[in-house]
Design an enzyme around this catalytic site. Structure first.
Site, PDB file in Angstrom:
ATOM      1  N   LYS A  15       0.769  -1.429  -0.016  1.00  0.00           N
ATOM      2  CA  LYS A  15       0.302  -0.292  -0.049  1.00  0.00           C
ATOM      3  C   LYS A  15       0.794   1.519   0.154  1.00  0.00           C
ATOM      4  O   LYS A  15       0.470   2.738  -0.523  1.00  0.00           O
ATOM      5  CB  LYS A  15      -1.152  -0.100   1.213  1.00  0.00           C
ATOM      6  CG  LYS A  15      -2.118  -0.996   1.141  1.00  0.00           C
ATOM      7  CD  LYS A  15      -2.765  -0.475   2.305  1.00  0.00           C
ATOM      8  CE  LYS A  15      -4.322  -2.022   2.413  1.00  0.00           C
ATOM      9  NZ  LYS A  15      -5.432  -1.378   3.245  1.00  0.00           N
TER      10      LYS A  15
ATOM     11  N   ASP B 146      -9.711   3.496   2.344  1.00  0.00           N
ATOM     12  CA  ASP B 146     -10.023   2.510   3.769  1.00  0.00           C
ATOM     13  C   ASP B 146     -10.787   2.942   5.324  1.00  0.00           C
ATOM     14  O   ASP B 146     -11.555   2.948   5.243  1.00  0.00           O
ATOM     15  CB  ASP B 146      -8.348   1.942   4.336  1.00  0.00           C
ATOM     16  CG  ASP B 146      -7.777   1.250   4.117  1.00  0.00           C
ATOM     17  OD1 ASP B 146      -8.651   0.441   3.594  1.00  0.00           O
ATOM     18  OD2 ASP B 146      -6.748   0.903   3.738  1.00  0.00           O
TER      19      ASP B 146
HETATM   20  N1  LIG Z   1     -11.575  -4.303   8.030  1.00  0.00           N
HETATM   21  C1  LIG Z   1     -10.950  -3.823   6.777  1.00  0.00           C
HETATM   22  O1  LIG Z   1     -11.598  -3.082   6.352  1.00  0.00           O
HETATM   23  C2  LIG Z   1      -9.184  -3.945   7.615  1.00  0.00           C
HETATM   24  C3  LIG Z   1      -8.086  -2.750   6.673  1.00  0.00           C
HETATM   25  C4  LIG Z   1      -7.308  -2.672   6.894  1.00  0.00           C
HETATM   26  C5  LIG Z   1      -6.522  -3.329   7.676  1.00  0.00           C
HETATM   27  N2  LIG Z   1      -7.886  -3.648   9.395  1.00  0.00           N
HETATM   28  C6  LIG Z   1      -6.861  -4.762  10.117  1.00  0.00           C
HETATM   29  O2  LIG Z   1      -6.381  -4.063  11.136  1.00  0.00           O
HETATM   30  C7  LIG Z   1      -5.329  -3.955  11.652  1.00  0.00           C
HETATM   31  C8  LIG Z   1      -4.110  -3.629  11.302  1.00  0.00           C
HETATM   32  O3  LIG Z   1      -3.836  -3.042   9.494  1.00  0.00           O
HETATM   33  P1  LIG Z   1      -2.643  -2.406   9.551  1.00  0.00           P
HETATM   34  O4  LIG Z   1      -2.589  -2.842   7.591  1.00  0.00           O
HETATM   35  O5  LIG Z   1      -2.494  -1.448   9.806  1.00  0.00           O
HETATM   36  O6  LIG Z   1      -1.198  -3.606   9.699  1.00  0.00           O
HETATM   37  P2  LIG Z   1       0.617  -2.770  10.179  1.00  0.00           P
HETATM   38  O7  LIG Z   1       0.870  -1.829   9.195  1.00  0.00           O
HETATM   39  O8  LIG Z   1       1.478  -4.476  10.145  1.00  0.00           O
HETATM   40  O9  LIG Z   1       0.657  -2.222  11.779  1.00  0.00           O
HETATM   41  C9  LIG Z   1      -0.009  -3.523  12.995  1.00  0.00           C
HETATM   42  C10 LIG Z   1      -0.169  -2.442  14.533  1.00  0.00           C
HETATM   43  O10 LIG Z   1      -0.169  -3.540  14.879  1.00  0.00           O
HETATM   44  C11 LIG Z   1       0.629  -3.622  16.687  1.00  0.00           C
HETATM   45  N3  LIG Z   1       1.023  -5.162  16.477  1.00  0.00           N
HETATM   46  C12 LIG Z   1       0.754  -5.777  16.226  1.00  0.00           C
HETATM   47  N4  LIG Z   1       1.148  -6.907  17.351  1.00  0.00           N
HETATM   48  C13 LIG Z   1       0.853  -6.869  18.434  1.00  0.00           C
HETATM   49  C14 LIG Z   1       0.713  -6.551  19.789  1.00  0.00           C
HETATM   50  N5  LIG Z   1       0.952  -8.136  19.545  1.00  0.00           N
HETATM   51  N6  LIG Z   1       0.739  -5.684  20.348  1.00  0.00           N
HETATM   52  C15 LIG Z   1       0.696  -4.499  20.398  1.00  0.00           C
HETATM   53  N7  LIG Z   1       0.023  -3.855  19.077  1.00  0.00           N
HETATM   54  C16 LIG Z   1       0.073  -4.864  18.249  1.00  0.00           C
HETATM   55  C17 LIG Z   1       2.009  -2.868  15.798  1.00  0.00           C
HETATM   56  O11 LIG Z   1       2.279  -2.653  16.487  1.00  0.00           O
HETATM   57  P3  LIG Z   1       3.959  -2.286  16.444  1.00  0.00           P
HETATM   58  O12 LIG Z   1       4.135  -0.684  15.653  1.00  0.00           O
HETATM   59  O13 LIG Z   1       5.021  -1.133  17.995  1.00  0.00           O
HETATM   60  O14 LIG Z   1       4.617  -3.488  15.481  1.00  0.00           O
HETATM   61  C18 LIG Z   1       0.896  -1.911  14.496  1.00  0.00           C
HETATM   62  O15 LIG Z   1       0.668  -1.227  14.856  1.00  0.00           O
HETATM   63  C19 LIG Z   1      -4.844  -5.936  11.043  1.00  0.00           C
HETATM   64  O16 LIG Z   1      -5.908  -6.643  11.682  1.00  0.00           O
HETATM   65  C20 LIG Z   1      -5.986  -5.341   9.462  1.00  0.00           C
HETATM   66  O17 LIG Z   1      -6.519  -6.917   9.471  1.00  0.00           O
HETATM   67  C21 LIG Z   1      -9.085  -4.156   8.440  1.00  0.00           C
END
Ligand SMILES: NC(=O)c1ccc[n+]([C@@H]2O[C@H](COP(=O)([O-])OP(=O)(O)OC[C@H]3O[C@@H](n4cnc5c(N)ncnc54)[C@H](OP(=O)(O)O)[C@@H]3O)[C@@H](O)[C@H]2O)c1
Length: 292
Positions: free
Chosen positions: A73, A109
Protein backbone atom coordinates in the site's frame (compact mmCIF):
# COMPACT_ATOMS: atom_id res chain seq x y z
CA UNK A 1 -25.68 -10.90 -16.75
CA UNK A 2 -23.03 -13.59 -16.41
CA UNK A 3 -19.44 -12.53 -16.89
CA UNK A 4 -18.61 -12.88 -20.61
CA UNK A 5 -14.95 -13.76 -21.11
CA UNK A 6 -14.27 -11.84 -24.30
CA UNK A 7 -12.01 -8.81 -24.78
CA UNK A 8 -14.94 -6.56 -23.80
CA UNK A 9 -14.86 -7.71 -20.18
CA UNK A 10 -13.53 -5.06 -17.77
CA UNK A 11 -10.83 -6.58 -15.57
CA UNK A 12 -10.28 -5.49 -11.96
CA UNK A 13 -8.35 -7.25 -9.24
CA UNK A 14 -6.13 -7.32 -6.22
CA UNK A 15 -2.34 -6.99 -5.94
CA UNK A 16 -0.93 -8.32 -2.66
CA UNK A 17 1.39 -10.93 -1.21
CA UNK A 18 -0.21 -13.24 -0.27
CA UNK A 19 -3.79 -12.89 -1.61
CA UNK A 20 -5.07 -16.41 -1.08
CA UNK A 21 -7.12 -15.52 2.04
CA UNK A 22 -8.76 -12.42 0.54
CA UNK A 23 -12.55 -12.15 0.53
CA UNK A 24 -12.52 -9.32 -2.03
CA UNK A 25 -12.88 -11.53 -5.14
CA UNK A 26 -16.09 -13.11 -3.79
CA UNK A 27 -17.40 -9.72 -2.65
CA UNK A 28 -16.64 -7.73 -5.83
CA UNK A 29 -17.66 -10.42 -8.32
CA UNK A 30 -21.01 -10.86 -6.54
CA UNK A 31 -21.59 -7.10 -6.71
CA UNK A 32 -20.71 -6.96 -10.44
CA UNK A 33 -23.08 -9.85 -11.21
CA UNK A 34 -25.92 -8.30 -9.21
CA UNK A 35 -25.75 -5.12 -11.33
CA UNK A 36 -25.32 -7.03 -14.59
CA UNK A 37 -21.90 -5.48 -15.20
CA UNK A 38 -19.48 -7.36 -17.42
CA UNK A 39 -16.58 -6.91 -14.99
CA UNK A 40 -14.40 -9.51 -13.31
CA UNK A 41 -12.19 -9.26 -10.18
CA UNK A 42 -9.07 -11.43 -10.10
CA UNK A 43 -6.56 -11.94 -7.24
CA UNK A 44 -2.93 -11.50 -8.37
CA UNK A 45 -0.12 -12.66 -6.09
CA UNK A 46 2.51 -9.95 -6.67
CA UNK A 47 5.93 -10.22 -5.04
CA UNK A 48 7.51 -6.92 -3.92
CA UNK A 49 10.25 -7.31 -6.57
CA UNK A 50 7.58 -7.29 -9.30
CA UNK A 51 5.39 -4.46 -8.03
CA UNK A 52 6.54 -1.87 -10.60
CA UNK A 53 6.05 -4.27 -13.50
CA UNK A 54 2.65 -5.34 -12.15
CA UNK A 55 1.45 -1.73 -11.90
CA UNK A 56 2.70 -1.00 -15.42
CA UNK A 57 0.75 -4.05 -16.63
CA UNK A 58 -2.46 -2.34 -15.50
CA UNK A 59 -1.83 0.25 -18.19
CA UNK A 60 -0.39 -2.17 -20.76
CA UNK A 61 -3.25 -4.67 -20.48
CA UNK A 62 -6.01 -2.09 -20.14
CA UNK A 63 -6.98 -3.38 -16.69
CA UNK A 64 -9.72 -1.12 -15.31
CA UNK A 65 -8.35 -0.96 -11.77
CA UNK A 66 -6.98 -2.92 -8.85
CA UNK A 67 -7.01 -2.95 -5.09
CA UNK A 68 -3.64 -2.89 -3.36
CA UNK A 69 -3.14 -4.76 -0.11
CA UNK A 70 -0.36 -5.83 2.28
CA UNK A 71 2.55 -5.28 1.79
CA UNK A 72 2.29 -2.84 -1.13
CA UNK A 73 0.00 0.00 0.00
CA UNK A 74 2.86 2.44 0.67
CA UNK A 75 5.44 1.26 -1.86
CA UNK A 76 3.01 1.49 -4.79
CA UNK A 77 2.78 5.29 -4.71
CA UNK A 78 5.89 6.15 -6.80
CA UNK A 79 4.57 4.00 -9.67
CA UNK A 80 1.36 6.03 -10.08
CA UNK A 81 0.67 9.08 -12.28
CA UNK A 82 -1.58 10.80 -9.75
CA UNK A 83 -2.51 10.24 -6.10
CA UNK A 84 -5.49 11.77 -4.26
CA UNK A 85 -4.72 14.36 -1.58
CA UNK A 86 -5.99 12.07 1.20
CA UNK A 87 -4.01 9.04 0.01
CA UNK A 88 -0.86 11.17 -0.31
CA UNK A 89 -1.37 12.52 3.18
CA UNK A 90 -1.65 9.10 4.84
CA UNK A 91 1.00 7.68 2.48
CA UNK A 92 -1.15 4.73 1.45
CA UNK A 93 -3.07 3.65 -1.67
CA UNK A 94 -5.51 0.75 -1.70
CA UNK A 95 -7.25 1.46 -5.02
CA UNK A 96 -5.81 2.16 -8.48
CA UNK A 97 -8.04 3.37 -11.31
CA UNK A 98 -6.80 3.22 -14.89
CA UNK A 99 -8.42 6.39 -16.24
CA UNK A 100 -7.80 6.38 -20.00
CA UNK A 101 -4.20 5.28 -19.45
CA UNK A 102 -3.55 7.52 -16.43
CA UNK A 103 -3.04 5.50 -13.24
CA UNK A 104 -4.78 7.22 -10.33
CA UNK A 105 -4.36 6.16 -6.69
CA UNK A 106 -6.90 6.47 -3.88
CA UNK A 107 -7.36 5.20 -0.34
CA UNK A 108 -10.85 3.97 0.52
CA UNK A 109 -9.82 2.59 3.96
CA UNK A 110 -10.62 5.79 5.88
CA UNK A 111 -13.92 6.55 4.09
CA UNK A 112 -14.90 2.86 4.38
CA UNK A 113 -14.26 2.94 8.12
CA UNK A 114 -16.25 6.16 8.63
CA UNK A 115 -19.18 4.96 6.48
CA UNK A 116 -19.30 1.74 8.49
CA UNK A 117 -18.99 3.57 11.84
CA UNK A 118 -21.82 5.98 10.98
CA UNK A 119 -24.05 3.12 9.84
CA UNK A 120 -23.84 1.32 13.20
CA UNK A 121 -22.99 4.06 15.74
CA UNK A 122 -23.07 7.78 14.96
CA UNK A 123 -20.94 10.49 13.49
CA UNK A 124 -17.66 10.69 15.43
CA UNK A 125 -17.80 14.50 15.29
CA UNK A 126 -16.92 15.90 18.72
CA UNK A 127 -16.10 12.51 20.23
CA UNK A 128 -13.01 11.44 22.16
CA UNK A 129 -11.47 8.50 20.30
CA UNK A 130 -8.63 6.18 21.21
CA UNK A 131 -7.00 4.48 18.22
CA UNK A 132 -4.78 1.46 18.91
CA UNK A 133 -1.90 0.94 16.46
CA UNK A 134 0.28 3.12 14.25
CA UNK A 135 0.40 1.11 11.01
CA UNK A 136 -1.40 1.78 7.73
CA UNK A 137 -4.90 1.09 9.07
CA UNK A 138 -4.32 3.37 12.06
CA UNK A 139 -3.04 6.23 9.87
CA UNK A 140 -6.17 6.02 7.71
CA UNK A 141 -8.48 5.82 10.76
CA UNK A 142 -6.81 8.68 12.66
CA UNK A 143 -6.88 10.99 9.63
CA UNK A 144 -10.51 10.12 8.85
CA UNK A 145 -11.56 10.70 12.49
CA UNK A 146 -9.79 14.08 12.64
CA UNK A 147 -11.44 15.12 9.36
CA UNK A 148 -14.80 14.24 10.94
CA UNK A 149 -14.03 16.47 13.93
CA UNK A 150 -12.97 13.93 16.58
CA UNK A 151 -10.14 14.32 19.09
CA UNK A 152 -7.85 11.30 18.92
CA UNK A 153 -5.40 9.63 21.30
CA UNK A 154 -3.24 7.23 19.31
CA UNK A 155 -1.75 4.42 21.40
CA UNK A 156 0.93 2.12 20.05
CA UNK A 157 3.23 -0.55 21.43
CA UNK A 158 6.17 1.17 19.70
CA UNK A 159 5.58 4.62 21.15
CA UNK A 160 7.80 6.47 18.65
CA UNK A 161 5.56 5.34 15.79
CA UNK A 162 2.57 6.89 17.58
CA UNK A 163 4.54 10.13 18.03
CA UNK A 164 5.39 10.23 14.33
CA UNK A 165 1.81 9.45 13.28
CA UNK A 166 0.41 12.22 15.51
CA UNK A 167 3.00 14.72 14.30
CA UNK A 168 2.36 14.06 10.62
CA UNK A 169 -1.45 14.22 10.89
CA UNK A 170 -1.37 17.33 13.09
CA UNK A 171 0.98 19.04 10.63
CA UNK A 172 -1.01 18.02 7.57
CA UNK A 173 -4.40 19.01 8.96
CA UNK A 174 -3.19 22.12 10.79
CA UNK A 175 -5.31 20.96 13.76
CA UNK A 176 -3.69 19.85 16.99
CA UNK A 177 -6.20 17.05 17.59
CA UNK A 178 -3.98 13.95 17.80
CA UNK A 179 -2.11 13.03 21.01
CA UNK A 180 0.35 10.10 21.07
CA UNK A 181 0.34 7.77 24.09
CA UNK A 182 2.25 4.62 24.98
CA UNK A 183 -0.05 1.60 24.66
CA UNK A 184 1.62 0.00 27.66
CA UNK A 185 1.41 2.99 30.01
CA UNK A 186 -1.05 4.82 32.29
CA UNK A 187 -1.68 7.54 29.68
CA UNK A 188 -3.38 5.00 27.40
CA UNK A 189 -5.49 3.70 30.30
CA UNK A 190 -6.52 7.22 31.34
CA UNK A 191 -7.35 8.22 27.76
CA UNK A 192 -9.47 5.11 27.30
CA UNK A 193 -11.35 5.55 30.57
CA UNK A 194 -12.47 9.00 29.32
CA UNK A 195 -13.12 7.96 25.69
CA UNK A 196 -16.41 7.55 23.76
CA UNK A 197 -14.85 5.45 21.00
CA UNK A 198 -12.11 2.80 20.83
CA UNK A 199 -10.82 1.70 17.42
CA UNK A 200 -8.51 -1.31 17.27
CA UNK A 201 -6.14 -0.96 14.32
CA UNK A 202 -3.64 -3.54 15.58
CA UNK A 203 -3.61 -7.12 14.39
CA UNK A 204 -4.06 -8.35 18.00
CA UNK A 205 -6.96 -10.83 18.22
CA UNK A 206 -6.85 -11.71 14.53
CA UNK A 207 -7.09 -15.40 13.54
CA UNK A 208 -5.32 -17.60 14.60
CA UNK A 209 -4.50 -15.59 17.79
CA UNK A 210 -8.15 -15.31 18.73
CA UNK A 211 -7.60 -15.40 22.51
CA UNK A 212 -5.59 -12.16 22.56
CA UNK A 213 -6.85 -8.61 23.08
CA UNK A 214 -4.90 -5.35 22.76
CA UNK A 215 -6.00 -3.71 26.06
CA UNK A 216 -7.04 -5.14 29.46
CA UNK A 217 -10.75 -5.66 30.10
CA UNK A 218 -10.56 -3.29 33.13
CA UNK A 219 -9.97 -0.35 30.75
CA UNK A 220 -13.32 -0.92 28.98
CA UNK A 221 -16.57 0.59 30.26
CA UNK A 222 -20.24 1.23 29.48
CA UNK A 223 -20.66 4.28 27.25
CA UNK A 224 -17.68 3.23 25.12
CA UNK A 225 -18.24 2.11 21.52
CA UNK A 226 -15.60 -0.40 20.46
CA UNK A 227 -14.85 -0.73 16.74
CA UNK A 228 -12.45 -3.60 16.13
CA UNK A 229 -11.12 -3.43 12.56
CA UNK A 230 -10.24 -7.12 12.78
CA UNK A 231 -12.96 -9.10 10.92
CA UNK A 232 -11.68 -12.64 11.32
CA UNK A 233 -13.07 -13.81 13.69
CA UNK A 234 -16.30 -11.83 13.34
CA UNK A 235 -16.58 -11.58 17.15
CA UNK A 236 -13.13 -10.89 18.61
CA UNK A 237 -11.94 -11.33 22.19
CA UNK A 238 -11.82 -7.52 22.49
CA UNK A 239 -15.49 -7.28 21.49
CA UNK A 240 -16.48 -10.02 23.95
CA UNK A 241 -14.63 -8.28 26.81
CA UNK A 242 -16.19 -4.92 25.90
CA UNK A 243 -19.68 -6.42 25.80
CA UNK A 244 -19.12 -7.93 29.25
CA UNK A 245 -18.30 -4.45 30.51
CA UNK A 246 -21.52 -3.05 29.00
CA UNK A 247 -19.99 -1.44 25.90
CA UNK A 248 -21.44 -1.65 22.37
CA UNK A 249 -19.17 -3.13 19.72
CA UNK A 250 -18.60 -3.81 16.03
CA UNK A 251 -16.11 -5.94 14.16
CA UNK A 252 -14.36 -4.89 10.95
CA UNK A 253 -16.57 -6.65 8.41
CA UNK A 254 -18.56 -3.47 7.76
CA UNK A 255 -15.37 -1.57 6.99
CA UNK A 256 -14.23 -4.31 4.62
CA UNK A 257 -17.52 -4.07 2.72
CA UNK A 258 -17.67 -0.26 2.70
CA UNK A 259 -14.06 0.20 1.50
CA UNK A 260 -14.75 -2.38 -1.20
CA UNK A 261 -17.94 -0.57 -2.19
CA UNK A 262 -16.00 2.71 -2.45
CA UNK A 263 -13.44 1.06 -4.79
CA UNK A 264 -16.32 -0.41 -6.84
CA UNK A 265 -17.80 3.10 -7.21
CA UNK A 266 -14.46 4.51 -8.43
CA UNK A 267 -14.15 1.81 -11.12
CA UNK A 268 -17.77 1.62 -12.31
CA UNK A 269 -19.41 4.93 -11.23
CA UNK A 270 -22.25 2.76 -9.91
CA UNK A 271 -23.43 1.96 -6.39
CA UNK A 272 -23.17 -1.71 -5.43
CA UNK A 273 -25.54 -3.59 -3.13
CA UNK A 274 -23.96 -3.69 0.34
CA UNK A 275 -26.23 -6.61 1.31
CA UNK A 276 -24.92 -8.69 -1.59
CA UNK A 277 -21.34 -7.83 -0.67
CA UNK A 278 -21.90 -8.79 3.01
CA UNK A 279 -23.52 -12.08 1.98
CA UNK A 280 -20.67 -12.89 -0.41
CA UNK A 281 -18.02 -12.33 2.29
CA UNK A 282 -19.93 -14.38 4.83
CA UNK A 283 -20.36 -17.11 2.22
CA UNK A 284 -16.62 -17.11 1.48
CA UNK A 285 -15.84 -17.26 5.21
CA UNK A 286 -18.20 -20.18 5.59
CA UNK A 287 -16.52 -21.86 2.64
CA UNK A 288 -13.47 -22.43 4.78
CA UNK A 289 -11.25 -19.40 4.27
CA UNK A 290 -11.41 -18.60 7.98
CA UNK A 291 -11.97 -20.23 11.33
CA UNK A 292 -15.76 -19.82 11.00
N1 LIG B 1 -11.70 -4.19 8.30
C1 LIG B 1 -10.93 -3.79 7.30
O1 LIG B 1 -11.39 -3.54 6.18
C2 LIG B 1 -9.45 -3.60 7.54
C3 LIG B 1 -8.68 -2.80 6.66
C4 LIG B 1 -7.31 -2.63 6.94
C5 LIG B 1 -6.75 -3.28 8.04
N2 LIG B 1 -7.55 -4.04 8.86
C6 LIG B 1 -6.97 -4.72 10.03
O2 LIG B 1 -6.24 -3.79 10.81
C7 LIG B 1 -5.13 -4.43 11.42
C8 LIG B 1 -3.85 -3.64 11.18
O3 LIG B 1 -3.56 -3.56 9.79
P1 LIG B 1 -2.33 -2.66 9.25
O4 LIG B 1 -2.37 -2.77 7.78
O5 LIG B 1 -2.32 -1.32 9.87
O6 LIG B 1 -1.08 -3.50 9.82
P2 LIG B 1 0.38 -2.96 10.14
O7 LIG B 1 0.74 -1.77 9.31
O8 LIG B 1 1.26 -4.16 10.11
O9 LIG B 1 0.29 -2.44 11.70
C9 LIG B 1 0.10 -3.36 12.74
C10 LIG B 1 -0.05 -2.60 14.07
O10 LIG B 1 -0.37 -3.59 15.07
C11 LIG B 1 0.53 -3.41 16.16
N3 LIG B 1 0.77 -4.71 16.79
C12 LIG B 1 1.06 -5.89 16.16
N4 LIG B 1 1.20 -6.88 17.07
C13 LIG B 1 1.00 -6.30 18.28
C14 LIG B 1 1.01 -6.79 19.61
N5 LIG B 1 1.24 -8.10 19.89
N6 LIG B 1 0.74 -5.95 20.63
C15 LIG B 1 0.49 -4.64 20.38
N7 LIG B 1 0.47 -4.10 19.14
C16 LIG B 1 0.72 -4.93 18.11
C17 LIG B 1 1.80 -2.83 15.57
O11 LIG B 1 2.52 -2.18 16.59
P3 LIG B 1 4.10 -1.85 16.43
O12 LIG B 1 4.17 -0.54 15.67
O13 LIG B 1 4.58 -1.74 17.82
O14 LIG B 1 4.72 -3.00 15.68
C18 LIG B 1 1.20 -1.87 14.53
O15 LIG B 1 0.83 -0.65 15.13
C19 LIG B 1 -5.11 -5.86 10.84
O16 LIG B 1 -5.71 -6.72 11.76
C20 LIG B 1 -5.96 -5.77 9.60
O17 LIG B 1 -6.62 -6.99 9.30
C21 LIG B 1 -8.87 -4.21 8.62
Amino acid sequence: MNQVLTETIRVTGLFGYPVIHSFSPAMQNAAFRALGLNYIYVPFCVHADNLGAAVESVRALGICGVNITIPHKERVIPYLDWVSKDAALIGSVNTIHNYNGTLKGYSTDGPGFIRSLKSIWRSPSGCRAVVLGAGGAARAAVYALVKEGADVWVANRTFLRAVELARSINTATGADRVVPVDLLGDDAKNALLRADLLVNCTSVGMYPNVNEQPVPEEWLHPGLFVYDQVYNPLLTKLQKSAQQKGAETSGGLGMLVHQGAASFEIWTEQTPSLDIMYDAVLGAMGAGHSEL
